[in-house]
Design a protein around this motif. Structure first.
Motif, mmCIF file in Angstrom:
data_model
loop_
_atom_site.group_PDB
_atom_site.id
_atom_site.type_symbol
_atom_site.label_atom_id
_atom_site.label_comp_id
_atom_site.label_asym_id
_atom_site.label_seq_id
_atom_site.Cartn_x
_atom_site.Cartn_y
_atom_site.Cartn_z
ATOM 1 N N ASP A 27 0.848 -1.177 0.000
ATOM 2 C CA ASP A 27 0.000 0.000 0.000
ATOM 3 C C ASP A 27 0.893 1.240 0.000
ATOM 4 N N TYR A 28 0.291 2.396 -0.181
ATOM 5 C CA TYR A 28 1.005 3.670 -0.168
ATOM 6 C C TYR A 28 0.390 4.549 0.912
ATOM 7 N N ILE A 29 1.259 5.150 1.747
ATOM 8 C CA ILE A 29 0.784 6.009 2.824
ATOM 9 C C ILE A 29 1.546 7.323 2.833
ATOM 10 N N ASN A 30 1.000 8.299 3.517
ATOM 11 C CA ASN A 30 1.640 9.597 3.677
ATOM 12 C C ASN A 30 2.614 9.508 4.859
ATOM 13 N N ASN A 34 7.607 11.376 2.273
ATOM 14 C CA ASN A 34 6.962 11.460 0.975
ATOM 15 C C ASN A 34 5.452 11.293 1.167
ATOM 16 N N PRO A 35 4.634 12.018 0.412
ATOM 17 C CA PRO A 35 3.181 11.841 0.548
ATOM 18 C C PRO A 35 2.687 10.506 -0.013
ATOM 19 N N SER A 36 3.532 9.812 -0.727
ATOM 20 C CA SER A 36 3.145 8.516 -1.284
ATOM 21 C C SER A 36 4.295 7.522 -1.104
ATOM 22 N N THR A 37 4.427 7.017 0.113
ATOM 23 C CA THR A 37 5.497 6.085 0.451
ATOM 24 C C THR A 37 4.968 4.652 0.415
ATOM 25 N N ARG A 38 5.665 3.788 -0.303
ATOM 26 C CA ARG A 38 5.256 2.386 -0.388
ATOM 27 C C ARG A 38 5.556 1.692 0.927
#
Length: 127
Positions: A27-30, A34-38
């Motif tokens: 998933d990707y989280i803030n 980074n606002p889109s960290t795996r």
């Protein structure tokens, strides 16, 4: 914990192996980086881990629950029966302190078993 295998203890009490797809999802989280960290999530309970910001969940199980986790951990790490016995004794010893979380207990106990294995293979006494 050798190789690329990521093994960690989830808040729900299960030992999670990242390379087993049935255990995890991506998933990707803030995060602060980074606002889109795996990152990785646990399929069993849906918890998503934030490894970047150090927001690691702490779990404090009963002695019986911790022994079950420790036995699973020993099996995953392919400890011999002698090493498993030593590991379970170490887990019990650390649990008796009453100050450590489950993941800290398992890591410290495993480190002591690795020291024991190393000393046994080299013939050096353990201090």
């Amino acid at each position: 914990m050798e190789g690329d295998d990521s093994i960690f203890l989830c808040e729900c009490g299960k030992v999670v192996r990242e390379e087993i797809r049935e255990d995890t999802f991506k998933d990707y989280i803030n995060t602060s980086r980074n606002p889109s960290t795996r990152t990785t999530g646990h399929r069993n309970c849906g918890l998503i881990f934030n490894f970047v910001d150090g927001k690691w969940p702490k779990k404090y199980s009963s002695k019986k629950e911790l022994k079950t986790l420790a036995a699973t951990f020993a099996e995953i790490n392919e400890l011999s029966s002698e090493e498993t016995g030593k590991f379970l004794l170490e887990v019990d010893r650390f649990k008796s302190c009453g100050k450590l979380s489950d993941d800290e207990i398992l890591v410290y106990a495993y480190q002591n078993v690795l020291k024991y294995k190393s000393a046994k293979s080299t013939g050096k006494p353990l201090l």
